[in-house]
Design a protein around this motif. Sequence first.
Motif, PDB file in Angstrom:
ATOM      1  N   GLN A  24      -8.818   5.235  -5.038  1.00 41.46           N
ATOM      2  CA  GLN A  24      -8.190   5.874  -6.194  1.00 41.46           C
ATOM      3  C   GLN A  24      -7.776   7.305  -5.880  1.00 41.46           C
ATOM      4  OE1 GLN A  24      -7.413   4.353  -8.972  1.00 41.46           O
ATOM      5  NE2 GLN A  24      -6.552   6.165  -9.951  1.00 41.46           N
ATOM      6  N   LEU A  25      -8.630   8.031  -5.150  1.00 41.27           N
ATOM      7  CA  LEU A  25      -8.343   9.430  -4.820  1.00 41.27           C
ATOM      8  C   LEU A  25      -7.134   9.560  -3.904  1.00 41.27           C
ATOM      9  CD1 LEU A  25      -9.105  12.412  -4.945  1.00 41.27           C
ATOM     10  CD2 LEU A  25     -10.689  12.024  -3.051  1.00 41.27           C
ATOM     11  N   LYS A  37      -4.734   7.545  -3.543  1.00 40.69           N
ATOM     12  CA  LYS A  37      -3.513   7.145  -4.234  1.00 40.69           C
ATOM     13  C   LYS A  37      -3.017   8.253  -5.165  1.00 40.69           C
ATOM     14  CE  LYS A  37      -4.058   2.114  -4.157  1.00 40.69           C
ATOM     15  NZ  LYS A  37      -4.226   0.874  -4.955  1.00 40.69           N
ATOM     16  N   GLU A  38      -3.942   9.029  -5.714  1.00 40.60           N
ATOM     17  CA  GLU A  38      -3.580  10.081  -6.664  1.00 40.60           C
ATOM     18  C   GLU A  38      -3.032  11.330  -5.967  1.00 40.60           C
ATOM     19  OE1 GLU A  38      -6.771   8.971 -10.232  1.00 40.60           O
ATOM     20  OE2 GLU A  38      -7.091  10.733  -8.941  1.00 40.60           O
ATOM     21  N   ASN A  39      -3.599  11.707  -4.808  1.00 40.93           N
ATOM     22  CA  ASN A  39      -3.163  12.959  -4.191  1.00 40.93           C
ATOM     23  C   ASN A  39      -1.973  12.794  -3.235  1.00 40.93           C
ATOM     24  OD1 ASN A  39      -4.229  11.890  -1.813  1.00 40.93           O
ATOM     25  ND2 ASN A  39      -6.052  13.181  -1.844  1.00 40.93           N
ATOM     26  N   ASN A  40      -1.575  11.529  -2.945  1.00 39.27           N
ATOM     27  CA  ASN A  40      -0.374  11.244  -2.148  1.00 39.27           C
ATOM     28  C   ASN A  40      -0.392  11.902  -0.771  1.00 39.27           C
ATOM     29  OD1 ASN A  40       0.883   9.658  -4.172  1.00 39.27           O
ATOM     30  ND2 ASN A  40       1.565  11.523  -5.231  1.00 39.27           N
TER      31      ASN A  40
END
Length: 300
Positions: free
Chosen positions: A235-236, A238-241
């Motif tokens: 999840q992390l 994917k969020e920070n790209n």
Amino acid sequence: MELKRLFLLLLFLICGNAFAQILSSNLEKKTMALGEINHLVIKINNLNNQQVSAAPENELLPFHFEEIKDSIGIQPDLYQRRIEFSVYEEGTFTIPELEFKVGDRILKTIPYEIDVINTAQKGDQITDIMKNKEVKLEVKDYWELYKWYLLAALAVIAVIVLIVLFIKWGRSKKSQPVVVTNQTLKELDSLKKKKYIEEGNYRSFYVELIDISRKFITTQYRVPADVLLTDDLVQLIKENNTISQENEKVVEDVFVRGDLVKFAKTFPDKEIMEKDFTDIREFVKRSSKDLEFENLRKDV
């Protein structure tokens, strides 16, 4: 005549059952506290000097079960295995069917479910037997009470500052992406030489592959992969790209499969293990492109 045949058939069945191997298992506790010791005993009778094949010592139980002692006793007519173990996480865990090969026969134990509870959460309510007495404190009193805490906090802050400075300047060369990539590729080559894939030792293979990958992601991308659970890590990133979508998919697929292997919920073959190893290796090689793109994005 018919009665005689019936008698011979019944005698044959009784003799066959009498000399057949019988597997039995016994779990001491189905509910246990965190860290409490439990015992699983497995017996096979009527061996008739046949060899018993099973998982090696301390590797019979799946992940989460910390084996403390695994003792095996073999006699001409009896095989007995006593496992002493603990669990250090709360929840319900399953001991699946365990296979034992006796000659050409495969015998299996029944599965067990174990509830692990934290007994510290079941404390009784504590009630004071008398009211607290109020005491007025002056500045000097507060200093005497908390001076060591304050000095310790200042010391911790000073140590943190020194560590940050050391990492930023003292070890900046060693943290370059190329150096980290090359070091990780060497670790992957060492893993390959252990021949876990050729031997079908999928559990050891995925444990070491995931450890190497977590260490790499933590160092290369500055993501705390060494302390996050797989779902939280995926999840992390994917969020920070920071990591490309192609690399994200590799991390998610391999890490999820690694967790399933640890929990004995999947048994990958050699082709899947080879593919996961190759995908992680290529992900490590491609990581420099992720970092170049991230630096360009920051500059913009």
